[in-house]
Design a protein around this motif. Structure first.
Motif, mmCIF file in Angstrom:
data_model
loop_
_atom_site.group_PDB
_atom_site.id
_atom_site.type_symbol
_atom_site.label_atom_id
_atom_site.label_comp_id
_atom_site.label_asym_id
_atom_site.label_seq_id
_atom_site.Cartn_x
_atom_site.Cartn_y
_atom_site.Cartn_z
ATOM 1 N N ASN A 107 27.328 0.069 -37.357
ATOM 2 C CA ASN A 107 28.191 -0.288 -36.237
ATOM 3 C C ASN A 107 29.437 0.598 -36.175
ATOM 4 O OD1 ASN A 107 26.706 -2.286 -35.010
ATOM 5 N ND2 ASN A 107 27.658 -3.962 -36.135
ATOM 6 N N GLN B 269 34.506 -5.402 -29.809
ATOM 7 C CA GLN B 269 33.629 -6.563 -29.973
ATOM 8 C C GLN B 269 32.162 -6.167 -29.908
ATOM 9 O OE1 GLN B 269 34.901 -9.340 -26.956
ATOM 10 N NE2 GLN B 269 36.956 -9.558 -27.820
ATOM 11 N N GLN B 270 31.840 -5.235 -29.042
ATOM 12 C CA GLN B 270 30.452 -4.815 -28.860
ATOM 13 C C GLN B 270 29.847 -4.299 -30.158
ATOM 14 O OE1 GLN B 270 29.920 -1.817 -25.852
ATOM 15 N NE2 GLN B 270 27.712 -1.638 -26.199
ATOM 16 N N TYR B 271 30.681 -3.606 -30.949
ATOM 17 C CA TYR B 271 30.185 -3.036 -32.194
ATOM 18 C C TYR B 271 30.729 -3.769 -33.419
ATOM 19 C CZ TYR B 271 28.393 0.540 -29.138
ATOM 20 O OH TYR B 271 27.708 1.187 -28.147
ATOM 21 N N ASP B 272 31.119 -5.028 -33.216
ATOM 22 C CA ASP B 272 31.514 -5.912 -34.315
ATOM 23 C C ASP B 272 32.490 -5.216 -35.255
ATOM 24 O OD1 ASP B 272 31.537 -8.239 -35.837
ATOM 25 O OD2 ASP B 272 29.861 -7.579 -37.092
ATOM 26 N N CYS B 273 33.561 -4.667 -34.681
ATOM 27 C CA CYS B 273 34.535 -3.907 -35.466
ATOM 28 C C CYS B 273 35.147 -4.764 -36.567
ATOM 29 C CB CYS B 273 35.634 -3.378 -34.545
ATOM 30 S SG CYS B 273 36.866 -2.379 -35.403
ATOM 31 N N VAL C 143 31.737 5.990 -29.477
ATOM 32 C CA VAL C 143 32.525 5.560 -28.322
ATOM 33 C C VAL C 143 33.879 6.281 -28.306
ATOM 34 C CG1 VAL C 143 33.650 3.593 -27.206
ATOM 35 C CG2 VAL C 143 31.401 3.302 -28.255
ATOM 36 N N GLN D 292 28.501 3.820 -34.628
ATOM 37 C CA GLN D 292 28.310 3.626 -33.195
ATOM 38 C C GLN D 292 29.664 3.548 -32.485
ATOM 39 O OE1 GLN D 292 25.008 4.496 -33.079
ATOM 40 N NE2 GLN D 292 24.833 2.998 -31.427
ATOM 41 N N LEU D 293 30.627 2.887 -33.128
ATOM 42 C CA LEU D 293 31.971 2.801 -32.563
ATOM 43 C C LEU D 293 32.618 4.183 -32.509
ATOM 44 C CD1 LEU D 293 34.039 0.713 -31.505
ATOM 45 C CD2 LEU D 293 34.956 0.589 -33.832
ATOM 46 N N GLU E 12 36.807 -4.982 -25.637
ATOM 47 C CA GLU E 12 35.377 -5.179 -25.366
ATOM 48 C C GLU E 12 34.525 -4.227 -26.208
ATOM 49 O OE1 GLU E 12 37.759 -6.807 -22.187
ATOM 50 O OE2 GLU E 12 37.673 -4.746 -22.992
ATOM 51 N N GLU E 13 34.978 -2.998 -26.341
ATOM 52 C CA GLU E 13 34.239 -2.009 -27.145
ATOM 53 C C GLU E 13 34.282 -2.380 -28.627
ATOM 54 O OE1 GLU E 13 34.888 1.889 -24.262
ATOM 55 O OE2 GLU E 13 36.453 1.278 -25.673
#
Length: 335
Positions: A213, A244-248, A220, A216-217, A241-242
Motif C-alpha cells: 500500500n 484512506q484509499q491506500y490505508d496510509c 500517487v 501504491q501511495l 481520500e488518497e
C-alpha cells in the motif's frame, strides 16, 4: 558541550530522580533513536527512567532495542500523565519548543521538574535549565553520543545503544548524503559499528520494510507531482481520500518529499498532506535555500536550513495557492 553543563547534569543524576525522556510529536528515526539511546544509557546508570512519546511511531522503528518499553500518551494518557507529573528530571530530545510535544505540551509546561534539552534545531526556546543545542549537528543521535562521551562514559556504549544512535544518524542524514554529514559524523558512525551496530541490517530494517500500500501511495505522490520550472521547485499533494484509499499508516509518507529534489536543478521540494481541517507540509531544499526561515515566516513551522515542516489552516487548494503566492519572494531572496 561545555564542562559546566555536563557537571550540572552529573550533579542532577546523583540525586534520587524519576526521569522522563520526551520526543516530539510523530517521532522519526532520530527522535526515537536518540530517546532510546539515552534511555538505555541512563538505565546503565541505574536511573528510574521512562520514554514518553506524544503519539505512536512508525512500524519501521519498532524493532529497535527497548522500543516496546516506550509509553505512548495517546494509548495510555493517564499513565503518561502520572509519569510526567511525578518526574523530577525531564529530557526533551530532537525538539526545542514545548509546543512540538502536542498533547504532552500542557503537562510539560506545568511540570516542576528540571528540564534538559538535547537538540539540533535552530532557535531553541529557553525552558530548560541545561540546554545542549547545536544546529550544525547531523542529528540529535549524534549529540546524544557526544553527551555520553562528555559524561566520560563512551565505553559504556554497547550494541543496543549503538544500534539506536546509528539508526537516528542514518535516517536524519538521508543515508549520509545530506550536507550535515561531516567527517566527524562518519567517525561517530564508525565507532557505533565497532560497538556492534549492524549497519547493513539497520538499513534493511528501516528502508526495506515497505508495505504494498505504501508503494501504491508513492505512485500517487509521483503522479500528483508538479514542477514550477521558473522557480526550480517541485511540489506534490496527498488528499485525505488518497490516504484512506491506500490505508496510509504512520510513517508511510516519510521521505516522499525527497523525490522532488531528485529532479535535475531542483532547489525546493514540498509535499502537502491533508490532515483533517489543515494541511501538513514538509519542505526540503538544496544549497543555501533556507526552508527553515520560509516555514517560520509563512507556514507556522520551522526546522533546519534544508529540511523543515509547516502547516496551513485551510483546504488543499488554498494551501497550494498561497504557497505559489509567497514562493517568488523566497526564491528571489535565495538566488
Amino acid at each position: 558541550m561545555n564542562i559546566y553543563d555536563i557537571e550540572n547534569v552529573k550533579l542532577l543524576l546523583k540525586k534520587q530522580l524519576k526521569i522522563s525522556i520526551i520526543p516530539h510529536k510523530s517521532p522519526d528515526g532520530d527522535a526515537i533513536g536518540s530517546c532510546l539511546g539515552l534511555y538505555l544509557y541512563l538505565k546503565q546508570l541505574h536511573q528510574d527512567v521512562t520514554v514518553v512519546s506524544p503519539n505512536d511511531f512508525p512500524d519501521y522503528l519498532k524493532w529497535l532495542p527497548s522500543a516496546d518499553e516506550i509509553l505512548i500518551y495517546d494509548n495510555a494518557p493517564e499513565k503518561a500523565k502520572k509519569q510526567i507529573e511525578n518526574s523530577t528530571l525531564i529530557f526533551t530530545l530532537d525538539f526545542n519548543s514545548l509546543k512540538r510535544a502536542d498533547g504532552l505540551t500542557p503537562l510539560l509546561e506545568s511540570s516542576v521538574a528540571t528540564f534538559v534539552m538535547i537538540d539540533h534545531h535552530q532557535a531553541p526556546e529557553a525552558y530548560a535549565k541545561v540546554t545542549f543545542s547545536n544546529p550544525n549537528a547531523s542529528s540529535t543521535c549524534a549529540m546524544v553520543y557526544s553527551f555520553i562521551d562528555a559524561m566520560g562514559d563512551k565505553n559504556q556504549i554497547d550494541r543496543e545503544i549503538a544500534t539506536c544512535l546509528y539508526t537516528g544518524i542514518m535516517t536524519d542524514t538521508g543515508n549520509f548524503k545530506y550536507p550535515t554529514t561531516t567527517s566527524n559524523t562518519l567517525k561517530i558512525a564508525a565507532f557505533l559499528i565497532e560497538k556492534g551496530a549492524k549497519n547493513s541490517l539497520i538499513n534493511s530494517n528501516v528502508f526495506d520494510n515497505n508495505s504494498f500500500n505504501k508503494l501504491q501511495l508513492l505512485s500517487v505522490v509521483l503522479k500528483n507531482m508538479m514542477y514550477l520550472k521558473e522557480y526550480d521547485t517541485a511540489y506534490t499533494t496527498l488528499s485525505s481520500e488518497e490516504l484512506q484509499q491506500y490505508d496510509c499508516q504512520k510513517g508511510d509518507t516519510d521521505g516522499f518529499v525527497n523525490y522532488g529534489l531528485t529532479i535535475k536543478n531542483t532547489k525546493l521540494a514540498v509535499i502537502f498532506i491533508q490532515e483533517g481541517d489543515f494541511i501538513k507540509m514538509s519542505l526540503r531544499s538544496k544549497g543555501n535555500n533556507d526552508v527553515n526561515l520560509f516555514a517560520r515566516k509563512y507556514f507556522n513551522g520551522g526546522g533546519h536550513i534544508n529540511a523543515a515542516g509547516g502547516r496551513f489552516d485551510g483546504t488543499m487548494e488554498e494551501a497550494v495557492t498561497y504557497f505559489k503566492q509567497v514562493l517568488p519572494d523566497f526564491i528571489h531572496k535565495n538566488i
